[in-house]
Enzyme design. Structure first.
Site, mmCIF file in Angstrom:
data_model
loop_
_atom_site.group_PDB
_atom_site.id
_atom_site.type_symbol
_atom_site.label_atom_id
_atom_site.label_comp_id
_atom_site.label_asym_id
_atom_site.label_seq_id
_atom_site.Cartn_x
_atom_site.Cartn_y
_atom_site.Cartn_z
ATOM 1 N N HIS A 122 0.857 -1.176 0.000
ATOM 2 C CA HIS A 122 0.000 0.000 0.000
ATOM 3 C C HIS A 122 0.902 1.236 0.000
ATOM 4 C CE1 HIS A 122 -2.794 2.954 1.839
ATOM 5 N NE2 HIS A 122 -3.789 2.146 1.490
ATOM 6 N N ASP A 199 2.685 -5.070 8.336
ATOM 7 C CA ASP A 199 1.416 -4.347 8.260
ATOM 8 C C ASP A 199 0.284 -5.377 8.258
ATOM 9 O OD1 ASP A 199 -0.896 -3.031 7.522
ATOM 10 O OD2 ASP A 199 -0.158 -2.385 5.565
ATOM 11 N N GLN A 202 -4.845 -5.555 6.668
ATOM 12 C CA GLN A 202 -5.750 -6.391 5.876
ATOM 13 C C GLN A 202 -5.897 -7.797 6.439
ATOM 14 O OE1 GLN A 202 -7.753 -5.554 3.414
ATOM 15 N NE2 GLN A 202 -7.055 -3.449 3.502
ATOM 16 N N LYS A 225 -10.988 -1.977 10.390
ATOM 17 C CA LYS A 225 -11.129 -3.136 9.507
ATOM 18 C C LYS A 225 -11.414 -4.405 10.295
ATOM 19 C CE LYS A 225 -8.448 -0.853 5.990
ATOM 20 N NZ LYS A 225 -7.372 -0.847 5.015
ATOM 21 N N CYS A 363 -4.671 2.446 -3.683
ATOM 22 C CA CYS A 363 -3.431 2.939 -3.049
ATOM 23 C C CYS A 363 -2.295 1.941 -3.235
ATOM 24 C CB CYS A 363 -3.660 3.225 -1.559
ATOM 25 S SG CYS A 363 -4.788 4.580 -1.256
#
Length: 405
Positions: A122, A199, A202, A225, A363
């Site tokens: 991203h 990260d 997600q 999320k 993104c």
């Protein structure tokens, strides 16, 4: 708790509404998830019954708010199997956590040092590292991707060296749904003495990472999320690493003693939590984690995998439809295009049918450049979605194709 899709959907008030006169089919979960009533109630309860600033007041409301906020930190610690509560830093979200670490490494890196990121990142996982390298003179290196939308792990091994100081990859690609082999990535980075930041924005709505088992140095994610509110997330960092990094922001709460001659900083986690935090958001994040664990991540993974397989099979029946991200390890994200049709046009027609998908580069422009496309239509599925909603998506894509070609 038995997985009952009707009961679960009833927990989400927004799923009962209509869009453009059609029942809402919400398939933009990779951008943000919807919120169950329990989380909404937790937000209302805070502002209605014990709204106060924390860690500062001796009065009852302040103590109650402090207790609830710190209880949420403990819930997060337990959920991610983090050794110590002070290794959980509340942030405004994943991007904040990434920039906090990047700012800290600006005091560590120098000429000749190297930072490795992946081609699946991203923009928030690219730009801070570019800024860091410009500031320090370190070099940014990129793990290449394959046509299947996976990482070239042989190339990663070749990139690693004694000059590698930090490796950064996402757990799951937001644009393609690819699940990266982070266990292998972390192990190989540690062999050359590099730190690793993952990260998890997600990933954490789909799987339950065990951060001690992963032996990762830093891990970031966002509440919104994971059925929680926007504006709050966490940075996990190993204690020894958090002690090495300087504060990211100065202000109240992050100090031990202040004079005009010298300031000393508070212990972890407060060293990185300057100012009044998103108190309500942190508390509601804890509520969201409770809710997801009540359903159970095994059940969530099973249901979402069935939806992914079903949606992939049905969409590929449409002539001229191409899916990007075809690795064997992936989660419930399907990025696709219709031959000769711009993804924005497909998304616009789907919206008229009450179907919410994301269109564009997500993104992740380097991924789109790699495939030589302007963007994709992205349908991202959650545990509260159904096969009937997948059928509505497939019918909508067919209609869009008929109208636009």
């Amino acid at each position: 708790m038995a997985f009952n899709i009707e009961s679960i959907r009833a927990d989400f008030p927004i799923l009962q509404r209509q869009v453009n006169g059609k029942p809402l089919v919400y398939l933009d979960n990779a951008a943000t998830s919807q919120k169950p009533q329990l989380v909404i109630d937790a937000i209302v309860d805070y502002y209605s019954n014990y709204n106060a600033n924390i860690h500062r007041g001796v009065h009852s409301l302040s103590q109650e708010a402090t207790d609830r906020y710190e209880e949420a930190r403990q819930k997060i610690r337990q959920h991610f199997n983090i050794a110590k509560a002070h290794e959980v830093i509340f942030t405004s979200g994943t991007t904040h956590g990434i920039n906090l670490v990047a700012n800290g490494f600006a005091t560590i890196l120098g000429q000749g040092d190297e930072v490795i990121v992946s081609a699946l990142e991203h923009h928030s996982n690219i730009v801070p590292w570019q800024m860091l390298c410009e500031k320090t003179g370190a070099e940014l290196k990129v793990i290449p991707m394959t046509q299947e939308g996976t990482l070239d792990m042989a190339a990663y091994s070749a990139l690693l060296s004694g000059n590698t100081k930090l490796v950064f990859v996402n757990h799951i690609s937001n644009a393609l749904g690819t699940i990266n082999p982070i266990e292998d990535i972390i192990f190989k980075a540690h062999q050359v003495g590099a730190a690793v930041l993952i990260d998890g924005a997600q990933a954490c709505s789909h799987i339950k990472p065990d951060l001690q088992a992963l032996n990762v140095d830093f891990y970031v994610t966002s509440a919104h999320k994971m059925c929680g509110p926007t504006g709050v997330g966490i940075l996990y960092g190993k204690e020894e690493w958090l002690n090495k990094l300087p504060p990211y922001q100065g202000g109240g709460e992050m100090i031990a003693e202040v004079s005009f001659e010298k300031t000393t900083y508070a212990d972890l986690p407060h060293k990185f939590e300057a100012g009044t935090p998103n108190i309500c958001g942190g508390i509601a994040f804890g509520t969201a984690i409770d809710y997801l664990n009540q359903i159970g991540f095994h059940a969530i993974e099973k249901h979402e995998h069935e939806l992914l397989e079903y949606a992939t099979k049905e969409l590929l029946k449409i002539e001229g439809l191409k899916i990007y991200g075809t690795g064997t390890e992936k989660t419930s994200v399907i990025s696709f295009n219709l031959e000769g049709i711009h993804p924005y046009d497909v998304g616009t027609i789907l919206d008229k049918m009450g179907i919410a998908v994301r269109t564009g580069h997500h993104c992740a422009q380097p991924i789109m450049t790699f495939f030589n496309i302007p963007g994709t239509v992205r349908a991202s599925l959650a545990f509260y979605n159904t096969k009937e909603e997948v059928d509505a998506l497939v019918a909508g894509v067919r209609k869009a194709q008929q109208m636009l070609r």
